[in-house]
Scaffold this motif. Structure first.
Motif, PDB file in Angstrom:
ATOM      1  N   LEU A 174      -4.990  -1.743  -2.287  1.00  0.00           N
ATOM      2  CA  LEU A 174      -4.982  -2.865  -1.236  1.00  0.00           C
ATOM      3  C   LEU A 174      -4.093  -2.828  -0.077  1.00  0.00           C
ATOM      4  O   LEU A 174      -4.279  -2.965   0.903  1.00  0.00           O
ATOM      5  CB  LEU A 174      -4.999  -4.219  -1.849  1.00  0.00           C
ATOM      6  CG  LEU A 174      -5.502  -5.341  -1.161  1.00  0.00           C
ATOM      7  CD1 LEU A 174      -6.590  -5.379  -0.103  1.00  0.00           C
ATOM      8  CD2 LEU A 174      -5.679  -6.645  -2.069  1.00  0.00           C
ATOM      9  N   SER A 175      -2.667  -2.563  -0.538  1.00  0.00           N
ATOM     10  CA  SER A 175      -1.885  -2.385   0.244  1.00  0.00           C
ATOM     11  C   SER A 175      -1.846  -1.250   1.271  1.00  0.00           C
ATOM     12  O   SER A 175      -1.820  -1.380   2.787  1.00  0.00           O
ATOM     13  CB  SER A 175      -0.379  -2.060  -0.490  1.00  0.00           C
ATOM     14  OG  SER A 175       0.621  -1.765   0.516  1.00  0.00           O
ATOM     15  N   GLN A 176      -2.399  -0.089   0.757  1.00  0.00           N
ATOM     16  CA  GLN A 176      -2.663   0.818   1.582  1.00  0.00           C
ATOM     17  C   GLN A 176      -3.815   0.532   2.833  1.00  0.00           C
ATOM     18  O   GLN A 176      -3.848   1.082   3.904  1.00  0.00           O
ATOM     19  CB  GLN A 176      -3.310   2.140   0.931  1.00  0.00           C
ATOM     20  CG  GLN A 176      -2.246   2.887  -0.049  1.00  0.00           C
ATOM     21  CD  GLN A 176      -2.713   4.068  -0.669  1.00  0.00           C
ATOM     22  OE1 GLN A 176      -3.252   5.100   0.268  1.00  0.00           O
ATOM     23  NE2 GLN A 176      -2.487   4.426  -1.852  1.00  0.00           N
ATOM     24  N   THR A 177      -4.698  -0.106   2.068  1.00  0.00           N
ATOM     25  CA  THR A 177      -6.023  -0.603   2.689  1.00  0.00           C
ATOM     26  C   THR A 177      -5.483  -1.448   4.248  1.00  0.00           C
ATOM     27  O   THR A 177      -5.838  -1.176   5.335  1.00  0.00           O
ATOM     28  CB  THR A 177      -7.176  -1.232   2.122  1.00  0.00           C
ATOM     29  OG1 THR A 177      -7.364  -0.538   1.253  1.00  0.00           O
ATOM     30  CG2 THR A 177      -8.158  -1.654   3.167  1.00  0.00           C
ATOM     31  N   LEU A 213       3.424   5.224  -3.454  1.00  0.00           N
ATOM     32  CA  LEU A 213       2.987   5.737  -2.203  1.00  0.00           C
ATOM     33  C   LEU A 213       2.593   4.595  -1.393  1.00  0.00           C
ATOM     34  O   LEU A 213       2.723   4.752  -0.127  1.00  0.00           O
ATOM     35  CB  LEU A 213       1.642   6.528  -2.709  1.00  0.00           C
ATOM     36  CG  LEU A 213       0.729   6.961  -1.401  1.00  0.00           C
ATOM     37  CD1 LEU A 213       1.534   7.980  -0.754  1.00  0.00           C
ATOM     38  CD2 LEU A 213      -0.556   7.548  -1.962  1.00  0.00           C
ATOM     39  N   ALA A 214       2.119   3.604  -1.862  1.00  0.00           N
ATOM     40  CA  ALA A 214       1.748   2.385  -1.097  1.00  0.00           C
ATOM     41  C   ALA A 214       3.272   1.870  -0.164  1.00  0.00           C
ATOM     42  O   ALA A 214       3.150   1.757   0.803  1.00  0.00           O
ATOM     43  CB  ALA A 214       1.542   1.343  -1.962  1.00  0.00           C
ATOM     44  N   ARG A 215       4.512   1.806  -0.985  1.00  0.00           N
ATOM     45  CA  ARG A 215       5.638   1.485  -0.414  1.00  0.00           C
ATOM     46  C   ARG A 215       6.133   2.343   0.732  1.00  0.00           C
ATOM     47  O   ARG A 215       6.481   2.134   1.943  1.00  0.00           O
ATOM     48  CB  ARG A 215       6.643   1.060  -1.488  1.00  0.00           C
ATOM     49  CG  ARG A 215       7.958   0.577  -0.703  1.00  0.00           C
ATOM     50  CD  ARG A 215       8.861   0.099  -1.849  1.00  0.00           C
ATOM     51  NE  ARG A 215       9.381   1.337  -2.806  1.00  0.00           N
ATOM     52  CZ  ARG A 215      10.155   1.193  -3.738  1.00  0.00           C
ATOM     53  NH1 ARG A 215      10.597  -0.182  -3.864  1.00  0.00           N
ATOM     54  NH2 ARG A 215      10.613   2.158  -4.387  1.00  0.00           N
ATOM     55  N   GLY A 216       5.924   3.698   0.312  1.00  0.00           N
ATOM     56  CA  GLY A 216       6.237   4.937   1.190  1.00  0.00           C
ATOM     57  C   GLY A 216       5.437   4.618   2.566  1.00  0.00           C
ATOM     58  O   GLY A 216       6.050   4.705   3.583  1.00  0.00           O
ATOM     59  N   LEU A 230      10.996   8.620   2.995  1.00  0.00           N
ATOM     60  CA  LEU A 230      11.277   9.823   2.184  1.00  0.00           C
ATOM     61  C   LEU A 230      11.410   9.593   0.878  1.00  0.00           C
ATOM     62  O   LEU A 230      11.007  10.565  -0.169  1.00  0.00           O
ATOM     63  CB  LEU A 230      12.258  10.563   2.928  1.00  0.00           C
ATOM     64  CG  LEU A 230      12.047  11.211   4.342  1.00  0.00           C
ATOM     65  CD1 LEU A 230      13.267  11.911   4.874  1.00  0.00           C
ATOM     66  CD2 LEU A 230      11.113  12.348   4.175  1.00  0.00           C
ATOM     67  N   ALA A 231      12.198   8.693   0.500  1.00  0.00           N
ATOM     68  CA  ALA A 231      12.640   8.650  -1.132  1.00  0.00           C
ATOM     69  C   ALA A 231      11.367   8.455  -1.872  1.00  0.00           C
ATOM     70  O   ALA A 231      10.915   8.967  -2.963  1.00  0.00           O
ATOM     71  CB  ALA A 231      13.284   7.472  -1.198  1.00  0.00           C
ATOM     72  N   ASP A 232      10.515   7.468  -1.281  1.00  0.00           N
ATOM     73  CA  ASP A 232       9.210   7.352  -2.255  1.00  0.00           C
ATOM     74  C   ASP A 232       8.189   8.511  -2.248  1.00  0.00           C
ATOM     75  O   ASP A 232       7.715   8.846  -3.083  1.00  0.00           O
ATOM     76  CB  ASP A 232       8.488   5.942  -1.619  1.00  0.00           C
ATOM     77  CG  ASP A 232       9.245   4.577  -2.174  1.00  0.00           C
ATOM     78  OD1 ASP A 232       9.750   4.727  -3.311  1.00  0.00           O
ATOM     79  OD2 ASP A 232       9.337   3.773  -1.226  1.00  0.00           O
ATOM     80  N   LEU A 233       8.079   9.047  -0.997  1.00  0.00           N
ATOM     81  CA  LEU A 233       6.940  10.108  -0.715  1.00  0.00           C
ATOM     82  C   LEU A 233       7.485  11.253  -1.439  1.00  0.00           C
ATOM     83  O   LEU A 233       6.662  12.129  -2.130  1.00  0.00           O
ATOM     84  CB  LEU A 233       6.697  10.482   0.799  1.00  0.00           C
ATOM     85  CG  LEU A 233       6.026   9.109   1.441  1.00  0.00           C
ATOM     86  CD1 LEU A 233       5.913   9.517   2.896  1.00  0.00           C
ATOM     87  CD2 LEU A 233       4.825   8.869   0.891  1.00  0.00           C
TER      88      LEU A 233
END
Length: 253
Positions: A174-177, A213-216, A230-233
């Motif tokens: 949902l965050s990505q959406t 991924l959503a946070r990145g 970058l850290a998250d991805l």
């Protein structure tokens, strides 16, 4: 019921991509073969793969049958053929069962972490999972004549979270959406939605690749912070080397 085939395909591919010894071709690369059965050797040559997984979904009333075949592209030999009959309310974990059988058929050696990943289920609510599959099909899968419907995906994920507020994968999706909606709207509401749901996902499971991924992606598109993105991805790619979302956005970060 096309969402069943689309959603399960995406889930099975995502689950298989968690196994380091398997190199999984993305769904978009195989889209041209959707709906018909070409020569398997030709598919192998064009995609550079040693095995092809074919599948189909049929529904009769409230019962669904998933049929899968794993074929060696070099000699057209069937490595695995299996049918799965499920009540539509009890398809939870089906992608895990299929992925585990494929890994066994290919004689893949799984690490302890990978076994845990294959067994990973972030909801015990079958209705929430069904809505999650619908959301994937609605918003994240492009087929001929069918563009992503992000508004519908958002609605379906919201409904899934009403049934299971702790459904981490649904929170992250949902965050990505909302992130993708923000890219078109530049709306403060969509930005707040993207942040709210990745924060809830991170709070429940800080190390989840889906949550990170959503946070990145939020740090790439909504509130640019290249270092944090970058850290998250990079963390997602370490755990999911075949994650196309993370790999593509690493370049943009």
């Amino acid at each position: 019921d096309a969402y069943l085939a689309d959603g399960l395909q995406e889930e099975i591919l995502s689950t298989l991509a968690r196994v380091r010894d398997l190199k999984v071709i993305s769904r978009t690369s195989t889209a041209e073969f959707r709906g018909f059965t070409p020569n398997v050797r030709e598919v192998g040559d064009r995609l550079g793969v040693g095995s092809v997984l074919e599948g189909s979904v049929r529904r009769e009333g409230h019962t669904m049958r998933l049929t899968v075949q794993l074929i060696d592209t070099r000699n057209d030999r069937h490595v695995l053929a299996a049918d799965y009959d499920r009540d539509l309310g009890h398809i939870l974990g089906l992608q895990t069962e299929v992925a585990r059988k494929i890994a066994d058929a290919l004689a893949v050696t799984l690490t302890t972490y990978e076994r845990g990943e294959l067994e990973r289920v972030t909801t015990n609510n079958g209705d929430a999972y069904n809505l999650y599959l619908r959301a994937i099909a609605a918003g994240f899968i492009v087929t001929p004549g069918n563009d992503p419907n992000l508004a519908r995906s958002k609605l379906l994920l919201t409904q899934a979270l009403r049934l299971d507020p702790g459904y981490t994968d649904a929170l992250a999706l949902l965050s990505q959406t909302c992130n993708r909606l923000f890219m078109d709207s530049r709306s403060a509401t969509d930005a707040a939605c993207a942040r709210t749901y990745f924060e809830r996902a991170i709070a429940l499971d800080p190390q989840s690749p889906e949550s990170r991924l959503a946070r990145g992606l939020y740090k790439v598109y909504v509130a640019p912070d290249p270092g944090a993105a970058l850290a998250d991805l990079e963390a997602v790619v370490r755990l999911r080397p075949d994650s196309s979302h993370a790999l593509v956005n690493l370049v943009l970060a």
